[in-house]
Design a protein around this motif. Structure first.
Motif, PDB file in Angstrom:
ATOM      1  N   PRO A 188      45.964  49.400  40.443  1.00 48.65           N
ATOM      2  CA  PRO A 188      45.191  48.160  40.472  1.00 48.65           C
ATOM      3  C   PRO A 188      45.602  47.197  39.341  1.00 48.65           C
ATOM      4  N   HIS A 189      45.753  45.930  39.686  1.00 51.87           N
ATOM      5  CA  HIS A 189      46.102  44.894  38.704  1.00 51.87           C
ATOM      6  C   HIS A 189      45.224  43.668  38.937  1.00 51.87           C
ATOM      7  N   TYR A 190      45.114  42.848  37.907  1.00 57.31           N
ATOM      8  CA  TYR A 190      44.463  41.548  38.064  1.00 57.31           C
ATOM      9  C   TYR A 190      45.557  40.496  38.233  1.00 57.31           C
ATOM     10  N   LEU A 191      45.329  39.578  39.179  1.00 61.70           N
ATOM     11  CA  LEU A 191      46.280  38.493  39.376  1.00 61.70           C
ATOM     12  C   LEU A 191      45.509  37.176  39.286  1.00 61.70           C
ATOM     13  N   ILE A 192      45.859  36.370  38.299  1.00 68.09           N
ATOM     14  CA  ILE A 192      45.165  35.088  38.090  1.00 68.09           C
ATOM     15  C   ILE A 192      46.053  33.980  38.636  1.00 68.09           C
ATOM     16  N   ASP A 193      45.453  33.137  39.485  1.00 69.18           N
ATOM     17  CA  ASP A 193      46.198  32.022  40.071  1.00 69.18           C
ATOM     18  C   ASP A 193      45.347  30.772  39.877  1.00 69.18           C
ATOM     19  N   PHE A 194      45.702  29.969  38.866  1.00 69.06           N
ATOM     20  CA  PHE A 194      44.888  28.796  38.566  1.00 69.06           C
ATOM     21  C   PHE A 194      45.074  27.680  39.602  1.00 69.06           C
ATOM     22  N   SER A 195      46.019  27.846  40.522  1.00 64.76           N
ATOM     23  CA  SER A 195      46.261  26.763  41.488  1.00 64.76           C
ATOM     24  C   SER A 195      45.240  26.781  42.626  1.00 64.76           C
ATOM     25  N   LYS A 196      44.564  27.912  42.826  1.00 63.80           N
ATOM     26  CA  LYS A 196      43.528  27.916  43.881  1.00 63.80           C
ATOM     27  C   LYS A 196      42.499  29.018  43.633  1.00 63.80           C
ATOM     28  N   ARG A 197      41.306  28.805  44.190  1.00 67.39           N
ATOM     29  CA  ARG A 197      40.259  29.812  44.037  1.00 67.39           C
ATOM     30  C   ARG A 197      40.605  31.048  44.841  1.00 67.39           C
ATOM     31  N   SER A 198      40.292  32.187  44.295  1.00 66.60           N
ATOM     32  CA  SER A 198      40.604  33.441  44.967  1.00 66.60           C
ATOM     33  C   SER A 198      39.693  33.630  46.182  1.00 66.60           C
ATOM     34  N   GLU A 199      40.255  34.178  47.266  1.00 67.52           N
ATOM     35  CA  GLU A 199      39.415  34.506  48.431  1.00 67.52           C
ATOM     36  C   GLU A 199      38.609  35.769  48.165  1.00 67.52           C
ATOM     37  N   THR A 200      39.062  36.556  47.200  1.00 68.64           N
ATOM     38  CA  THR A 200      38.333  37.777  46.826  1.00 68.64           C
ATOM     39  C   THR A 200      38.138  37.769  45.301  1.00 68.64           C
ATOM     40  N   PRO A 201      37.291  36.837  44.801  1.00 67.55           N
ATOM     41  CA  PRO A 201      37.161  36.703  43.341  1.00 67.55           C
ATOM     42  C   PRO A 201      36.574  37.949  42.691  1.00 67.55           C
ATOM     43  N   LEU A 202      36.864  38.116  41.420  1.00 67.33           N
ATOM     44  CA  LEU A 202      36.229  39.212  40.662  1.00 67.33           C
ATOM     45  C   LEU A 202      34.751  38.905  40.534  1.00 67.33           C
TER      46      LEU A 202
END
Ligand SMILES: NC(=O)c1ccc[n+]([C@@H]2O[C@H](COP(=O)([O-])OP(=O)(O)OC[C@H]3O[C@@H](n4cnc5c(N)ncnc54)[C@H](OP(=O)(O)O)[C@@H]3O)[C@@H](O)[C@H]2O)c1
Length: 318
Positions: free
Chosen positions: A274-288
């Motif tokens: 398991p890893h965290y992936l941060i993408d500031f260009s769009k909101r995550s569809e499965t946010p933490l």
């Protein structure tokens, strides 16, 4: 022909460990400023070394022109919180301008992949200029990804045990000289892992760059309260400890994923982990569903702390 990798900050603790891991499969060039440390890195790793100052664009261009890497691992940094608080211009020169120079030269010279090494201190809320400077680097990397042929990924993690100038080597010196550790932060909690784990994360980011470029890769880390590590240290390695005044810029806790970031972060599986992936260009569809703070994550057990203390590298490897 072997692919060429340039590691900026290649004479540093992480840089040399990466060099040892990559040297059999790649042509590795280590770039940093101090000639003596570069020569030590050459002696330790057998890799080529290049005098490089990332805060000087011409220096970065010269090294890229001369060595023609396909991949750059950008590990060069001014990384000490207290030194950066006292010398903010130098911190910005190296971490912000230096990262800008590396990105700019990579775009201009058609480099394929750039892996930029960040820190948990880049997560908000920022407590010091070092954290802000690394946050700037992460944002530049995200926004410049895809310019020309360049794919960029940042990697974010907490403390590497036994790294240059970090608490373990400092405590070791204190015990050797006057038998007592003076700790600026016994109540602080910090994420910790080994340099092996840090380099694996960097290499995993590179391996998966086609899927994750433009983003920041992080992973679960356990934390420890500094007083717990001090207690294990004194029972295993001897000496005593006492608290002293905190240093400027230090916070009680760090975030791997800070308060404004869960909406942009997804939990992903890479290599079955398991890893965290941060993408500031769009909101995550499965946010933490919340932040990842050193206050809340699993604590390192006494055995795990003992293992970290035992993972002491040779002086020449630090
Ligand atoms: N150690 C940790 O606990 C930790 C945790 C999270 C993230 N990180 C990040 O991991 C990276 C590596 O850390 P480390 O522990 O290996 O640090 P380190 O041992 O202090 O190494 C830093 C390297 O950067 C080089 N450097 C500094 N300024 C430079 C400049 N202007 N141009 C070119 N090279 C420069 C240094 O060599 P010269 O001074 O000779 O140039 C050295 O080779 C850094 O980006 C750091 O922010 C470290």
């Amino acid at each position: 022909m072997k692919e060429t990798v340039l590691i900026t900050g290649g004479s540093g603790f992480l840089g040399k460990t990466l060099a040892l891991k990559l040297r059999d499969t790649h042509r590795v060039v280590l770039g940093a400023r101090n000639h003596a440390r570069n020569q030590e890195a050459l002696a330790r790793t057998g890799c080529e070394v290049a005098p490089l100052d990332v805060s000087n664009l011409e220096s970065v261009r010269d090294v890229l022109h001369q060595h023609r890497p396909q991949v750059v691992i950008h590990a060069a940094a001014s990384k000490f919180v207290d030194i950066s608080e006292r010398n903010p211009m130098e911190c910005v020169d190296v971490n912000v301008l230096g990262s800008q120079n590396v990105i700019r030269a990579c775009v201009d010279l058609g480099i394929q992949d750039l892996i930029a090494v960040s820190t948990d201190k880049a997560a908000p809320p920022h407590g010091n200029i070092y954290g802000v400077s690394k946050a700037m680097m992460e944002r530049m990397c995200g926004l410049m990804d895809g310019r020309g042929d360049l794919r960029i990924v940042s990697v974010r993690f907490g403390n590497i045990a036994w790294s240059t100038g970090s608490v373990f080597p400092i405590w070791k010196r204190m015990v050797a000289t006057h038998g007592q550790i003076e700790s600026t932060g016994p109540n602080m909690r910090r994420f910790f892992f080994t340099v092996e784990e840090a380099s694996e994360l960097v290499l995993r980011a590179w391996k998966h760059i086609a899927e994750i470029h433009g983003k920041i890769l992080s992973r679960h880390m356990k934390s420890a309260q500094i007083s717990d590590i001090l207690d294990v240290w004194t029972s295993v390695r001897g000496g005593t400890w006492k608290p002293i005044a905190p240093r400027p810029g230090d916070k009680d806790d760090e975030y791997l994923i800070g308060p404004s970031e869960p909406d942009f972060t997804s939990l992903v599986s890479l290599d079955g982990l398991p890893h965290y992936l941060i993408d500031f260009s769009k909101r995550s569809e499965t946010p933490l569903d919340g932040t990842v703070s050193s206050a809340d994550v699993d604590r390192l057990s006494t055995k795990e702390i003992e293992a970290l203390l035992a993972a002491e590298p040779e002086e020449a490897d630090r």
